[in-house]
Design an enzyme around this catalytic site. Structure first.
Site: not given
Ligand code: PGA
Length: 245
Positions: A9, A11, A92, A94, A162, A168, A207
């Site tokens: 992803n 983003k 997601h 976010e 998640e 992140g 992560s």
């Molecule tokens: P990350 O994000 O691997 O950077 O922690 C995962 C995600 O948001 O799908």
């Protein structure tokens, strides 16, 4: 038997020059035919990515729930499909955090994507405060209950667990905690759609790196990974694909 899926992803990252990373990722995917590999990219890059690496499943990071209309700035499932997307992420964290999206929105988006023949990665996961309050399991159960689309089946639907506090941050739950949530997620899906739940993949996201991927994907009921930061370069993403083998 569920095949492992490693999905990236990007983003709000990437540009045309970065698509060169996908050449290497596609080669790694071809070298590991037992693993499904997919990358969700910004809408602006879908067409170029899909034509550059036709063997790789390129997807969208979100779609609007309507087919078309007066929704300035939004992109529909039909649009991303025409651009070459084979799947989309919905719900997601976010989107939930910054666009105030709800599980009901994720449900509508998943249904819209399905109507266009797209596969769907439907996200769920608790906040840090919810985990600290001992509510992680209940939150994930409620999210799945509210967002699981009609006709859910492993042919087109994947769930991604998640935990928001792990995204992140470099922090991940213990393997025991991941196992516990995946087990309750599987049980909830089974309650909703019966034995067909056994074909629905449940990914872990938050992560994931080349260092922890193999251990995480070795946990019961973890059918792959949804990867943000470490999907931006082939150097970081390919070891995660290898960890799924
Ligand atoms: P990350 O994000 O691997 O950077 O922690 C995962 C995600 O948001 O799908």
């Amino acid at each position: 038997m569920r095949r492992k899926l490693v999905a990236g992803n990007w983003k709000m990252n990437g540009n045309l020059a970065m698509l060169a990373e996908l050449d290497v990722i596609a080669a790694a995917a071809a070298a590991h035919p037992g693993v499904d590999v997919a990358v969700a990219v910004p809408a602006t890059l879908i067409a170029a990515a899909a034509s550059r690496v036709p063997t790789l499943a390129i997807g969208a990071e979100d779609v609007h729930e309507a087919e078309s209309g007066a929704y300035t700035g939004c992109v529909s499932a039909a649009m991303v499909r025409e651009a070459g997307a084979r799947f989309t992420i919905v719900g997601h964290s976010e989107r939930r955090e910054y666009q105030n999206e709800t599980s009901q929105d994720a449900w509508a988006k998943a249904a819209a994507a399905r109507r266009q023949g797209l596969s769907v990665i439907l996200c769920c996961g608790e906040t840090g405060a919810e985990r600290d309050a001992g509510r992680a399991e209940r939150v994930v159960q409620a999210q799945i209950e509210k967002s699981l689309p009609e006709g859910a089946s492993g042919d087109w639907l994947t769930i991604a667990y998640e935990p928001r506090w792990a995204i992140g941050t470099g922090r991940t739950p213990t393997l025991e905690d991941i196992a516990a949530i995946h087990a309750i997620a599987r049980a909830k899906i089974r309650q909703l759609i019966g034995a067909a739940a056994d074909d629905v993949r449940i990914l872990y996201g938050g992560s994931v790196t080349g260092d922890n991927a193999r251990a995480i994907m070795g946990v019961a009921d973890v059918d792959g990974a949804l990867v943000g930061g470490a999907s931006l370069t082939a150097a970081k993403f390919v070891p995660i694909i290898e960890g799924a083998v």
